[in-house]
Design an enzyme around this catalytic site. Structure first.
Site, short mmCIF file in Angstrom:
data_model
loop_
_atom_site.label_atom_id
_atom_site.label_comp_id
_atom_site.label_asym_id
_atom_site.label_seq_id
_atom_site.Cartn_x
_atom_site.Cartn_y
_atom_site.Cartn_z
N ASP A 292 0.83 -1.19 0.00
CA ASP A 292 0.00 0.00 0.00
C ASP A 292 0.88 1.25 0.00
O ASP A 292 1.94 1.29 0.63
CB ASP A 292 -0.89 -0.01 1.24
CG ASP A 292 -1.95 1.07 1.21
OD1 ASP A 292 -2.80 1.03 0.32
OD2 ASP A 292 -1.90 1.97 2.08
N GLU A 339 0.68 -0.60 -5.15
CA GLU A 339 -0.45 0.34 -5.11
C GLU A 339 0.12 1.71 -5.45
O GLU A 339 0.74 2.37 -4.62
CB GLU A 339 -1.09 0.33 -3.72
CG GLU A 339 -2.37 1.15 -3.64
CD GLU A 339 -2.12 2.62 -3.36
OE1 GLU A 339 -2.31 3.44 -4.30
OE2 GLU A 339 -1.72 2.94 -2.24
N ASP A 392 -11.02 2.25 -0.70
CA ASP A 392 -11.11 3.69 -0.43
C ASP A 392 -12.13 4.40 -1.31
O ASP A 392 -12.42 5.58 -1.08
CB ASP A 392 -9.74 4.35 -0.63
CG ASP A 392 -8.80 4.10 0.54
OD1 ASP A 392 -9.28 3.90 1.67
OD2 ASP A 392 -7.57 4.11 0.32
#
Length: 502
Positions: A292, A339, A392
């Site tokens: 991430d 990501e 998200d």
């Protein structure tokens, strides 16, 4: 660096917490196995989850008590009952109303039940003794024991514990060994025992698990408390700068995460051992690891301590390639998805090129009227992982239903054009469910090796089922399925995957 190769296939994003059961939060119980059976029947090859770590204040899986931990809430307490560690009435007391997760009530009930199970557990079991002796969760168990006794963050521990006086910690461990220290070891032992069985089952079905490494760790964590030298802290262990990102698609104020920043210069001294071990453990836990906020491995954004927003900050260079190379030497190979959403510059692109890691593409970002938008299907290559949206984003249905009339008409027009350009024969009707289905099919039909649908988009759920709204402190991570997907939903997914050739 040798890039990993992946079989072409479809995936579903559904965190363990979102699975249904009677106990307030999803677990590694029978519903997890049944969900895997549903996925394989539909032709799914990848199951993506969020970090499975023990969460802390705020309940985010991206803020954990220990970055190597497993979440005690995910332990199947029905299994504990079947093993004689809980009574039927104790299991009954853990039942909670259906619907979204109530973390406050869950905390009150679940740890009480887990402590009862620990009270009946045979602590002389050889496997458990070996687990404890490994020392893997020594710091975690000490940290959680201190938090149980003092009920505060580590920076407010008594000085001798805050600064880890060896003699004081040794005495403390002896005092709380049976009541606290071994309890926290027991929770990790049970989680990893159950996870291993679960992963073996899922892999046996031909499904690979994609899991997350958050780039940063929480300030109030065993990680920072045990190794403060790895972080940018002052002499009193307060953060020097905070992690976040500047204003972007998700927030006009930026995102102020508040995590401490790494002292990369210090980490270089031992060849990035902490990071190498972390990635090694993640690759054992999952089949494919998504890092991430990957861009933070090229340059990270440092927000001044005390800031209330992330509007003001400084970009600082990070030795991401050196660290990843060290991790590769330790692990042999890296099965990583980067990501790379948000603000991407030449440095990040160069790092992606050198590593060969698969990038992420989000189709909800594609249809903004820009013919050169990088998320449009025609610009998506094979070495990518495509999504309708991520945890998200709003759900696809919520995203569409939130559009004004002008934006909606443009979206429909561009979606139809994209389907036609990809040679996809699908009749789009101007109702939300049809549009969500079209978006799912389009995501499955792009050139990406892996295409992932959040479970909310597979089921065309509305915005109330959104997992997270960035830059908000409450109300997130609560989504749960009311029941496992039914026959109609299963057949739909199977049809979509079949039509996409995955």
């Amino acid at each position: 660096m040798k890039a990993a190769t992946y079989d072409k296939g479809a995936g579903i994003l559904c965190h363990i917490s979102s699975l249904p059961n009677k106990y307030g939060i999803g677990s590694l119980g029978r519903e997890a196995y049944a969900f895997a059976d549903i996925l394989v029947d539909a032709g799914v090859k990848y199951w993506q989850v969020l970090p499975v770590v023990q969460t802390t204040y705020g309940d985010s899986p991206y803020q954990s008590a220990c970055c190597e931990s497993g979440n005690p809430y995910f332990i199947d307490i029905v299994k504990l009952k079947n093993e004689g560690l809980l009574t039927a009435s104790e299991l009954k007391s853990a039942e909670m109303p259906a619907g979204e997760i109530d973390y406050g009530l869950l905390y009150e009930r679940r740890y009480d039940v887990l402590r009862k199970a620990y009270g009946r557990f045979d602590k002389t079991t050889p496997d458990f003794l070996e687990f404890v002796a490994s020392g893997r969760f020594e710091d975690y168990a000490l940290f959680m024991s201190l938090k149980s006794v003092y009920d505060t963050t580590f920076d407010n521990f008594p000085e001798k514990f805050k600064f880890r006086d060896k003699s004081a910690l040794k005495n403390f461990k002896e005092e709380v060994y049976d009541k606290e220290f071994l309890f926290w070891e027991f929770l990790q032992y049970e989680f990893f025992l159950q996870w291993k069985t679960f992963k073996t089952y899922v892999n046996g079905l031909g499904i690979k698990i994609i899991g997350d490494i958050p780039l940063y760790v929480a300030y109030d964590s065993a990680d920072v408390w045990a190794s403060p030298e790895l972080f940018r802290l002052d002499g009193d262990l307060n953060p020097v700068g905070l992690a976040g990102v500047p204003p972007d698609y998700f927030s006009e104020d930026g995102q102020l995460w508040g995590n401490p920043l790494y002292d990369w210069d210090y980490m270089k001294k031992d060849g990035f051992l902490w990071w190498s071990r972390r990635i090694e453990n993640a690759q054992k836990l999952y089949d494919i690891v998504r890092i991430d906020h990957f861009r933070g491995l090229d340059r990270f954004y440092a927000v001044p301590t005390g800031s209330t927003t992330a509007k003001v900050g400084e970009w600082i260079k990070a030795p991401g390639y050196e660290m990843l190379s060290a991790a590769e030497r330790r692990c042999g190979s890296l099965n990583v998805i980067a990501e790379d959403l948000g603000l991407i510059d030449d440095g990040v692109l160069e790092l992606l090129e050198k590593t060969g890691f698969a990038r992420m593409k989000v189709l909800l970002f594609a249809f903004d009227g820009n013919p050169e938008n990088e998320y449009l299907p025609e610009f998506i290559g094979e070495n990518t992982v495509s999504y309708t949206g991520t945890h998200d984003n709003d759900t696809a249905r919520g995203f569409i239903e939130g559009m004004d009339a002008k934006t909606f008409l443009r979206f429909v027009k561009e979606l139809k054009a994209a389907l036609k350009k990809q040679g996809i024969l699908y009749t789009v009707r101007n109702n939300t469910t049809s549009l969500v289905r079209a978006l799912c099919l389009l995501t499955l039909c792009v050139k990406s090796k892996i295409s992932v649908l959040p479970v909310q988009d597979w089921l065309a759920l509305d915005g109330s089922c959104r997992m997270n709204l960035p830059s908000t402190a409450s109300g997130n991570w609560r989504f749960r399925l009311g029941a496992l997907p039914g026959k109609g939903d299963r057949n739909l997914l199977k049809k979509l995957i079949g039509e996409s050739g995955r």
